[in-house]
Design a protein around this motif. Structure first.
Motif, short mmCIF file in Angstrom:
data_model
loop_
_atom_site.label_atom_id
_atom_site.label_comp_id
_atom_site.label_asym_id
_atom_site.label_seq_id
_atom_site.Cartn_x
_atom_site.Cartn_y
_atom_site.Cartn_z
N GLY A 17 -5.67 -0.96 7.43
CA GLY A 17 -4.43 -0.31 7.03
C GLY A 17 -4.24 -0.29 5.53
N GLY A 18 -4.57 -1.39 4.88
CA GLY A 18 -4.46 -1.45 3.42
C GLY A 18 -5.41 -0.48 2.74
N ASN A 19 -6.63 -0.42 3.22
CA ASN A 19 -7.59 0.52 2.65
C ASN A 19 -7.15 1.96 2.86
OD1 ASN A 19 -9.25 -1.49 1.71
ND2 ASN A 19 -10.62 -1.43 3.48
N PHE A 20 -6.59 2.25 4.03
CA PHE A 20 -6.12 3.61 4.31
C PHE A 20 -4.97 3.96 3.38
CE2 PHE A 20 -3.52 6.61 6.85
CZ PHE A 20 -4.44 7.66 6.88
N TRP A 21 -4.05 3.02 3.15
CA TRP A 21 -2.94 3.28 2.24
C TRP A 21 -3.44 3.51 0.82
CZ3 TRP A 21 1.58 5.18 2.06
CH2 TRP A 21 2.34 5.03 0.91
N LEU A 22 -4.40 2.72 0.37
CA LEU A 22 -4.96 2.94 -0.97
C LEU A 22 -5.63 4.31 -1.05
CD1 LEU A 22 -6.51 -0.54 -1.78
CD2 LEU A 22 -4.52 0.54 -2.85
N TRP A 23 -6.32 4.70 0.01
CA TRP A 23 -6.98 6.01 0.02
C TRP A 23 -5.94 7.11 -0.05
CZ3 TRP A 23 -6.91 10.02 3.65
CH2 TRP A 23 -7.86 11.01 3.45
N LEU A 24 -4.84 6.97 0.71
CA LEU A 24 -3.79 8.00 0.71
C LEU A 24 -3.10 8.09 -0.65
CD1 LEU A 24 -1.92 7.70 4.11
CD2 LEU A 24 -3.28 9.60 3.29
N SER A 25 -2.78 6.95 -1.23
CA SER A 25 -2.00 6.96 -2.47
C SER A 25 -2.87 7.25 -3.70
CB SER A 25 -1.29 5.63 -2.66
OG SER A 25 -2.22 4.58 -2.77
N ASN A 26 -4.17 7.34 -3.53
CA ASN A 26 -5.07 7.55 -4.65
C ASN A 26 -5.30 9.03 -4.94
OD1 ASN A 26 -6.63 6.59 -6.71
ND2 ASN A 26 -8.45 6.29 -5.47
N TRP A 32 -2.91 17.06 -2.24
CA TRP A 32 -1.89 17.23 -1.20
C TRP A 32 -1.55 18.70 -1.00
CZ3 TRP A 32 -1.45 13.57 2.06
CH2 TRP A 32 -1.65 12.25 1.67
#
Length: 66
Positions: A17-26, A32
């Protein structure tokens, strides 16, 4: 075996989940906008295809009753 797999998944959930959030916010705004544009084009294609199928069935139904 299933219990071990479930336990392993539960342990890795915060990491994934943390890696996915970093990927999304990067991603920046251009990424977008590109994703939103592709989603809009895909949705338009699906709606047009469904409308065409519906219209084709209506024509077939009318010709069968004529």
């Amino acid at each position: 075996m299933k219990d071990e797999f479930a336990a392993s998944m539960a342990k890795n959930t915060p990491v994934v989940g943390g890696n996915f959030w970093l990927w999304l916010s990067n991603h920046d705004i251009n990424w977008w906008v590109a994703v939103a544009t592709l989603a809009y084009i895909g949705a338009s294609f699906v709606f047009a295809w469904r409308k065409d199928r519906r219209d084709q069935r209506a024509r077939e139904h009318e010709s069968a009753h004529a």
